[in-house]
Design an enzyme around this catalytic site. Sequence first.
Site, PDB file in Angstrom:
ATOM      1  N   THR A 160       0.758  -1.329  -0.152  1.00 44.59           N
ATOM      2  CA  THR A 160      -0.108  -0.078   0.064  1.00 44.59           C
ATOM      3  C   THR A 160       0.795   1.110   0.151  1.00 44.59           C
ATOM      4  OG1 THR A 160      -1.833  -1.036   0.921  1.00 44.59           O
ATOM      5  CG2 THR A 160      -1.907   1.520   1.094  1.00 44.59           C
ATOM      6  N   LYS A 166      -8.218   0.889   0.146  1.00 42.27           N
ATOM      7  CA  LYS A 166      -7.616   1.545   1.305  1.00 42.27           C
ATOM      8  C   LYS A 166      -7.856   2.846   1.266  1.00 42.27           C
ATOM      9  CE  LYS A 166      -4.459  -2.309   2.302  1.00 42.27           C
ATOM     10  NZ  LYS A 166      -3.368  -2.698   2.662  1.00 42.27           N
ATOM     11  N   GLY A 207      -7.301   7.574   3.732  1.00 42.59           N
ATOM     12  CA  GLY A 207      -6.634   6.583   3.172  1.00 42.59           C
ATOM     13  C   GLY A 207      -5.748   6.028   4.442  1.00 42.59           C
ATOM     14  N   SER A 255       4.455   1.736   2.055  1.00 44.78           N
ATOM     15  CA  SER A 255       5.679   1.406   1.527  1.00 44.78           C
ATOM     16  C   SER A 255       6.306   2.218   0.519  1.00 44.78           C
ATOM     17  CB  SER A 255       5.236  -0.078   1.168  1.00 44.78           C
ATOM     18  OG  SER A 255       4.951  -0.831   1.969  1.00 44.78           O
TER      19      SER A 255
END
Length: 185
Positions: free
Chosen positions: A12, A44, A58, A137
């Site tokens: 994500t 998400k 988010g 990430s």
Amino acid sequence: MMSDDFPGWHGTTIIGVRKGGKVVIAGDGQVSLGQTVIKGTARKVRRLSPGGYEVIAGFAGSTADAFTLLERLEKKLEATPGQLARASVELAKDWRTDKYLQKLEAMLIVSDGKDLLVITGAGDVLEPEHDVTAIGSGGNFALAAGRALMDTDMDAEAIARRAMAIASDICVYTNGKLTVETLEA
């Protein structure tokens, strides 16, 4: 019980962009376990409507933890309608001091079309200096790309989409399957 060599969940990238009277939050759908993509279409980025006020959010991190935080944020927003910054600070205080919430592993980007904020478990409520913020990430890749694109004639959504495309080209934990939500100021 997890062993010490458990590879951990990754995935994500979420970006928030404010430009031209609009705020966009976009997120990819990748969830990975070690070197394996578990799911590529997770959603998400969400739209919330506590007390009739539109908010987009988010999240990156544990999905169950993020949903817990989103539920808490909605309750804070219902108690302080139309005051996203105040509700976010109240959530961050609870997250920092509550023994149960301290164990939650997630980060949030939230906006009501006016404010754009990052909420962390360290008790931070941060407003980006350059109207772009990113978590997850591939967050640093998306952030760098988004900041570079802010001086172009692209609108907020185009910047968010392009920054996410760049992040997905660089970060193996980010894909191009986006969920995008927009609010006007």
